[in-house]
Design a protein around this motif. Structure first.
Motif, PDB file in Angstrom:
ATOM      1  N   PHE A   1       0.846  -1.193   0.000  1.00 22.43           N
ATOM      2  CA  PHE A   1       0.000   0.000   0.000  1.00 22.43           C
ATOM      3  C   PHE A   1       0.879   1.241   0.000  1.00 22.43           C
ATOM      4  CE2 PHE A   1      -2.090  -3.462   2.173  1.00 22.43           C
ATOM      5  CZ  PHE A   1      -3.338  -3.516   1.570  1.00 22.43           C
ATOM      6  N   GLU A   2       0.298   2.346  -0.397  1.00 17.48           N
ATOM      7  CA  GLU A   2       1.019   3.617  -0.336  1.00 17.48           C
ATOM      8  C   GLU A   2       1.269   4.004   1.117  1.00 17.48           C
ATOM      9  OE1 GLU A   2       0.516   7.245  -2.901  1.00 17.48           O
ATOM     10  OE2 GLU A   2      -1.145   6.017  -3.681  1.00 17.48           O
ATOM     11  N   ASN A   3       2.462   4.541   1.363  1.00 17.93           N
ATOM     12  CA  ASN A   3       2.840   5.010   2.707  1.00 17.93           C
ATOM     13  C   ASN A   3       2.612   3.933   3.768  1.00 17.93           C
ATOM     14  OD1 ASN A   3       3.353   7.651   1.634  1.00 17.93           O
ATOM     15  ND2 ASN A   3       1.142   8.013   1.660  1.00 17.93           N
ATOM     16  N   GLU A   4       2.901   2.699   3.404  1.00 16.32           N
ATOM     17  CA  GLU A   4       2.627   1.576   4.290  1.00 16.32           C
ATOM     18  C   GLU A   4       3.654   1.453   5.405  1.00 16.32           C
ATOM     19  OE1 GLU A   4       2.950  -1.711   1.589  1.00 16.32           O
ATOM     20  OE2 GLU A   4       5.114  -1.866   1.830  1.00 16.32           O
ATOM     21  N   GLU A   5       3.257   0.782   6.462  1.00 19.71           N
ATOM     22  CA  GLU A   5       4.144   0.259   7.472  1.00 19.71           C
ATOM     23  C   GLU A   5       4.196  -1.254   7.285  1.00 19.71           C
ATOM     24  OE1 GLU A   5       3.155   1.481  11.403  1.00 19.71           O
ATOM     25  OE2 GLU A   5       2.917   3.593  10.849  1.00 19.71           O
ATOM     26  N   PRO A   6       5.234  -1.923   7.817  1.00 21.23           N
ATOM     27  CA  PRO A   6       5.327  -3.373   7.607  1.00 21.23           C
ATOM     28  C   PRO A   6       4.060  -4.133   7.982  1.00 21.23           C
ATOM     29  CG  PRO A   6       7.374  -2.564   8.517  1.00 21.23           C
ATOM     30  CD  PRO A   6       6.428  -1.399   8.507  1.00 21.23           C
ATOM     31  N   LYS A   7       3.396  -3.705   9.063  1.00 21.56           N
ATOM     32  CA  LYS A   7       2.195  -4.409   9.514  1.00 21.56           C
ATOM     33  C   LYS A   7       1.047  -4.299   8.523  1.00 21.56           C
ATOM     34  CE  LYS A   7       0.557  -0.444  12.258  1.00 21.56           C
ATOM     35  NZ  LYS A   7      -0.556  -0.113  11.356  1.00 21.56           N
ATOM     36  N   ASP A   8       1.116  -3.331   7.605  1.00 17.62           N
ATOM     37  CA  ASP A   8       0.036  -3.135   6.639  1.00 17.62           C
ATOM     38  C   ASP A   8       0.071  -4.157   5.503  1.00 17.62           C
ATOM     39  OD1 ASP A   8      -0.767  -0.865   8.061  1.00 17.62           O
ATOM     40  OD2 ASP A   8       0.612   0.419   6.925  1.00 17.62           O
ATOM     41  N   VAL A   9       1.253  -4.701   5.220  1.00 20.04           N
ATOM     42  CA  VAL A   9       1.405  -5.631   4.100  1.00 20.04           C
ATOM     43  C   VAL A   9       0.644  -6.916   4.381  1.00 20.04           C
ATOM     44  CG1 VAL A   9       3.067  -6.975   2.749  1.00 20.04           C
ATOM     45  CG2 VAL A   9       3.643  -4.653   3.514  1.00 20.04           C
ATOM     46  N   VAL A  10      -0.068  -7.410   3.366  1.00 19.21           N
ATOM     47  CA  VAL A  10      -0.903  -8.601   3.522  1.00 19.21           C
ATOM     48  C   VAL A  10      -0.364  -9.716   2.620  1.00 19.21           C
ATOM     49  CG1 VAL A  10      -3.216  -9.578   3.288  1.00 19.21           C
ATOM     50  CG2 VAL A  10      -2.932  -7.202   4.045  1.00 19.21           C
ATOM     51  N   ASN A  11      -0.174 -10.897   3.211  1.00 17.60           N
ATOM     52  CA  ASN A  11       0.252 -12.073   2.458  1.00 17.60           C
ATOM     53  C   ASN A  11      -0.882 -13.089   2.412  1.00 17.60           C
ATOM     54  OD1 ASN A  11       2.786 -10.786   3.625  1.00 17.60           O
ATOM     55  ND2 ASN A  11       3.643 -12.215   2.137  1.00 17.60           N
ATOM     56  N   ARG A  12      -1.050 -13.725   1.265  1.00 15.67           N
ATOM     57  CA  ARG A  12      -2.130 -14.694   1.069  1.00 15.67           C
ATOM     58  C   ARG A  12      -1.655 -15.812   0.138  1.00 15.67           C
ATOM     59  NH1 ARG A  12      -4.248  -9.697  -0.880  1.00 15.67           N
ATOM     60  NH2 ARG A  12      -5.638  -8.630   0.593  1.00 15.67           N
ATOM     61  N   LEU A  13      -2.445 -16.870   0.092  1.00 15.83           N
ATOM     62  CA  LEU A  13      -2.364 -17.833  -0.997  1.00 15.83           C
ATOM     63  C   LEU A  13      -3.545 -17.581  -1.919  1.00 15.83           C
ATOM     64  CD1 LEU A  13      -1.400 -21.258   0.622  1.00 15.83           C
ATOM     65  CD2 LEU A  13       0.077 -19.597  -0.517  1.00 15.83           C
ATOM     66  N   VAL A  14      -3.281 -17.579  -3.222  1.00 11.28           N
ATOM     67  CA  VAL A  14      -4.348 -17.325  -4.185  1.00 11.28           C
ATOM     68  C   VAL A  14      -4.300 -18.366  -5.295  1.00 11.28           C
ATOM     69  CG1 VAL A  14      -4.383 -14.832  -3.736  1.00 11.28           C
ATOM     70  CG2 VAL A  14      -2.919 -15.743  -5.570  1.00 11.28           C
TER      71      VAL A  14
ATOM     72  N   VAL B   1      -7.260 -18.214  -1.475  1.00 12.05           N
ATOM     73  CA  VAL B   1      -7.378 -19.602  -1.023  1.00 12.05           C
ATOM     74  C   VAL B   1      -7.135 -19.707   0.478  1.00 12.05           C
ATOM     75  CG1 VAL B   1      -6.365 -21.910  -1.219  1.00 12.05           C
ATOM     76  CG2 VAL B   1      -6.763 -20.533  -3.268  1.00 12.05           C
ATOM     77  N   ALA B   2      -6.178 -18.940   0.987  1.00 14.48           N
ATOM     78  CA  ALA B   2      -5.880 -18.958   2.423  1.00 14.48           C
ATOM     79  C   ALA B   2      -5.380 -17.582   2.824  1.00 14.48           C
ATOM     80  CB  ALA B   2      -4.835 -20.021   2.758  1.00 14.48           C
TER      81      ALA B   2
ATOM     82  N   GLY C   1      -4.932 -14.818   6.645  1.00 15.34           N
ATOM     83  CA  GLY C   1      -5.009 -14.709   8.098  1.00 15.34           C
ATOM     84  C   GLY C   1      -3.673 -14.893   8.784  1.00 15.34           C
ATOM     85  N   ALA C   2      -2.786 -15.702   8.218  1.00 17.39           N
ATOM     86  CA  ALA C   2      -1.433 -15.832   8.750  1.00 17.39           C
ATOM     87  C   ALA C   2      -0.593 -14.668   8.246  1.00 17.39           C
ATOM     88  CB  ALA C   2      -0.817 -17.163   8.340  1.00 17.39           C
ATOM     89  N   ASP C   3       0.532 -14.426   8.899  1.00 18.43           N
ATOM     90  CA  ASP C   3       1.408 -13.343   8.444  1.00 18.43           C
ATOM     91  C   ASP C   3       2.151 -13.711   7.172  1.00 18.43           C
ATOM     92  OD1 ASP C   3       0.966 -11.290  10.380  1.00 18.43           O
ATOM     93  OD2 ASP C   3       2.031 -12.513  11.852  1.00 18.43           O
ATOM     94  N   PHE C   4       2.452 -15.025   6.993  1.00 20.87           N
ATOM     95  CA  PHE C   4       3.233 -15.442   5.830  1.00 20.87           C
ATOM     96  C   PHE C   4       2.767 -16.805   5.344  1.00 20.87           C
ATOM     97  CE2 PHE C   4       5.958 -12.732   8.423  1.00 20.87           C
ATOM     98  CZ  PHE C   4       6.312 -11.756   7.505  1.00 20.87           C
ATOM     99  N   TYR C   5       2.894 -17.005   4.028  1.00 20.11           N
ATOM    100  CA  TYR C   5       2.585 -18.282   3.395  1.00 20.11           C
ATOM    101  C   TYR C   5       3.698 -18.639   2.410  1.00 20.11           C
ATOM    102  CZ  TYR C   5      -2.202 -17.637   5.098  1.00 20.11           C
ATOM    103  OH  TYR C   5      -3.309 -17.460   5.897  1.00 20.11           O
ATOM    104  N   THR C   6       3.970 -19.922   2.296  1.00 21.30           N
ATOM    105  CA  THR C   6       4.876 -20.412   1.259  1.00 21.30           C
ATOM    106  C   THR C   6       4.428 -21.806   0.835  1.00 21.30           C
ATOM    107  OG1 THR C   6       6.434 -21.543   2.752  1.00 21.30           O
ATOM    108  CG2 THR C   6       6.852 -19.215   2.272  1.00 21.30           C
ATOM    109  N   SER C   7       4.995 -22.255  -0.258  1.00 22.26           N
ATOM    110  CA  SER C   7       4.943 -23.653  -0.708  1.00 22.26           C
ATOM    111  C   SER C   7       3.539 -24.208  -0.912  1.00 22.26           C
ATOM    112  CB  SER C   7       5.701 -24.545   0.282  1.00 22.26           C
ATOM    113  OG  SER C   7       6.969 -24.048   0.574  1.00 22.26           O
TER     114      SER C   7
END
Length: 665
Positions: free
Chosen positions: A147-160, A172-173, A175-181
């Motif tokens: 996002f514009e002028n974001e802080e780290p907490k603003d960034v959203v990670n998902r599975l799509v 697809v998923a 709510g967690a802070d990070f997703y992989t694999s």
């Protein structure tokens, strides 16, 4: 042999030799086209990521084919470190283009096809870690929204799931802070890894498993996905399905990363070997799509894995592990495929040794022989008489503990140092700090040893590769344990009569740059420092860094601002008065991981305090230098700078100002 001052020897390696394309990343194999695909950074093309293809049947090196026209840069920036920039399945290639951040497809069954854009360009959306479903309806991916002028907490990670016919994106998923694999099997099962702050992927991760199907409206639907390691304090990495749909993964629940499978009947984790070994079968997941092992495509009971660097085969029925025979001794980025002509299992991997640079090879398991050198290293081949082999040294360190480094003595077939003198030492503190080094052939290290430098590449406490307890030595102790180990490595080598105690230099990039500056500010061991995009004020790091590492320091130092006093005590910027030796800083202007302010605050403080300091800022560079001209310039200036400090001449290099150091040659 001619005699010249250590550090000034003529070398068969030039700076240009170190700007060849890097090792292959994100290696992928398409069984349908019987071809190997890989991503490689090309410094000569402004550091862009290019995709290459070569058929497994080819015997002609000229068959290596670049796939992306100029204007495309296959590179992911998810977690800032990227990885997982493309995938290929049954003639379809999916990749992310860093130029516009869109996802593209490429029909690899047709020659000279232009990439087709799948998702809309959006500088706020990043994609990586693709998994194409077998029916070519969807591709799964990690999505990271900014996002514009974001802080780290603003960034959203998902599975799509991205629909391949329309480009529509479905979550697809989340709510967690990070997703992989995100991974799919052939019978409707789905797995992925996630974790929450303040964990990093080597601290505590969760493995989720469930089912998926396609709805009548062509939507990707997940069924009954649940965490299957809930409550267990472990790091799980690289879930992977076998050809019989067995779910494999690596876990460090024993204290070391070992290989397991998931027993669906009992819901339990089963070791692949008879017992957990005190060695690592995986490493820290800094990037996405890491591959430390791979199930066979021809035999459901076999896997290819890394056994202390060597390529090995695990038989899951016999619970045995057997090394393959090869002149290569260090392997990485393992993938597998069946050779349709012979039916043999091929392992495609990066492979090297202590004296041989990294090749991308295909290894025939049945014949125990190289099937194909798919992409030979572009490094200059050195005669063994010039190559310094890294020797692992265990040395005593603080609190009666043992730490490790690889020591490289200076070596050059044509030159020797003056009688009675010892070489200068370059102590290298790796980044991370949760990372590690090995003694694989490195043209960068040989660049220095052939010029008359000794090198110590240190795996300080906190490095991976030695088990969870060794990694945890750095918890709440960053800036202490790593600094002690780097200093003790240098002092140990000097006490052994291997290096000149008055010519000890330390170098590091990123987190290694912090260790470098901390060693110079809090200890009086080194006589010169080289800092590449390093951290000088760790309170700024907490406030300015990106999401992936925004809570990393909670474990390394403490919670901020509750432990603000610890941060201030361990920030080199607050102890600049203690510095007693010159330092040169190299920094990328576009670095988002360690912003230029980190270097500039330190540089300005040193200038104002009358301390010798030099500063080199590269426009257009991020975290780590990708452009050939900047890589070349950095190497030249490092040697020139040490020549100024240690009193030897370096010809042919245009230097830079060293403030508060009037006696420049």
């Amino acid at each position: 042999m001619a005699t010249k001052a250590y550090g000034s020897w003529p070398s068969p390696l030039s700076t240009e030799d170190l700007t060849a394309a890097k090792s292959a990343r994100d290696i992928s194999i398409d069984s349908q086209t019987q071809s190997v695909y890989w991503n490689q950074v090309v410094p000569a093309e402004e550091g862009r990521g290019q995709l290459f293809k070569r058929t497994l049947a080819s015997t002609d090196l000229n068959d290596v084919k670049p796939l992306l026209p100029l204007g495309y840069d296959c590179r992911s920036r998810v977690h800032e470190y990227g990885g997982g920039s493309f995938s290929v399945e049954k003639g379809l290639l999916v990749f992310v283009n860093d130029t516009d951040k869109a996802v593209y497809t490429l029909d690899i069954g047709k020659d000279d096809q232009e990439p087709v854009r799948l998702t809309s360009p959006n500088t706020f959306l990043r994609y990586a870690d693709f998994c194409i479903d077998p029916s070519h309806q969807f591709v799964l991916a990690v999505q990271e929204e900014h996002f514009e002028n974001e802080e780290p907490k603003d960034v959203v990670n998902r599975l799509v799931a991205i629909q391949l016919s329309s480009g529509n994106v479905k979550v697809v998923a989340e709510g967690a802070d990070f997703y992989t694999s995100p991974r799919l099997d052939s019978s409707g099962h789905f797995a992925f890894v996630s974790w929450m702050h303040p964990n990093m992927p080597w601290d505590f991760t969760q493995l989720s498993y469930g089912a998926y199907h396609y709805s009548e409206t062509d939507s990707f639907v997940v069924d009954g996905v649940k965490v299957i390691n809930d409550g267990v304090d472990e790091s799980i990495v690289q879930p992977q399905f076998g050809i019989d749909d067995t779910l494999y993964f690596v876990s460090d629940r024993s204290g070391f990363w070992n290989l397991y499978l998931f027993d669906q009947t009992t819901g339990s984790f089963v070791l692949l070997l008879k017992e957990a070994l005190e060695q690592e079968f995986a490493g820290s997941a800094w990037g996405l799509n890491m591959s430390w092992y791979q199930p066979f495509k021809s035999d459901a009971s076999k896997l290819a894995c890394l056994n202390k660097g060597m390529l090995a085969v695990i038989d899951t029925k016999a619970k045995t592990m057997t090394n393959v025979q090869s002149d290569y001794t260090i392997f990485a980025t393992v993938t597998t495929v069946i050779d349709c002509n012979t039916g043999h299992e091929l392992v495609v991997a990066n492979a090297c040794s202590k004296t041989r640079a990294t090749d991308l090879i295909a290894y025939d398991i049945q014949n125990q022989a190289i099937h194909q050198v798919t992409q030979p290293s572009k490094d200059r081949v050195l005669d063994p008489s010039y190559i310094s082999e890294g020797e692992e040294i265990a040395f005593p360190t603080t609190n009666n503990l043992t730490a490790y480094c690889y020591f490289y003595a200076p070596k050059n077939a044509d030159i020797q140092g003056p009688a009675g003198q010892l070489p200068p030492l370059r102590v290298m503190s790796h980044g991370g700090p949760t990372s590690s080094v090995d003694n694989a052939y490195s043209s960068t290290i040989q660049y220095w040893t052939t010029r008359g430098f000794a090198v110590a590449d240190v795996n300080y406490g906190g490095s991976d590769g030695y088990g969870r307890a060794y990694r945890n030595r750095l918890q709440k102790q960053w800036g202490v344990v790593d600094v002690d180990d780097c200093c003790n490595a240098a002092l140990y080598l000097a006490d052994q009569g291997l290096v000149d105690k008055e010519k000890l230099a330390i170098e590091g990039g990123s987190a290694g740059g912090y260790t470098t500056l901390a060693a110079l500010a809090f200890r009086n061991v080194f006589k010169a420092g080289i800092c590449l995009y390093g951290i000088s004020d760790i309170t700024l790091l907490v406030r300015e860094t990106h999401k992936f590492e925004s809570k990393y320091c909670d474990r390394l130092i403490g919670e901020y601002p509750a432990d603000k006093d610890v941060y201030e005590q361990r920030s080199p910027i607050n102890s600049a008065d203690n510095l007693q030796c010159p330092v040169i800083f190299f920094q990328g202007e576009d670095d988002k991981v360690v912003p230029p302010s980190q270097a500039e605050v330190m540089v300005n403080t040193m200038r104002n305090k009358g301390l010798p300091v030099a500063y080199v800022l590269y426009p257009g560079e991020g975290h780590g230098f990708r452009r050939a001209e900047n890589i070349t310039r950095t190497l030249e200036l490092e040697q020139w700078f040490l020549g100024q400090i240690f009193g030897f001449e370096v010809d042919g290099v245009q230097g830079v100002p060293i403030d508060n150091f009037p006696s420049q040659q």
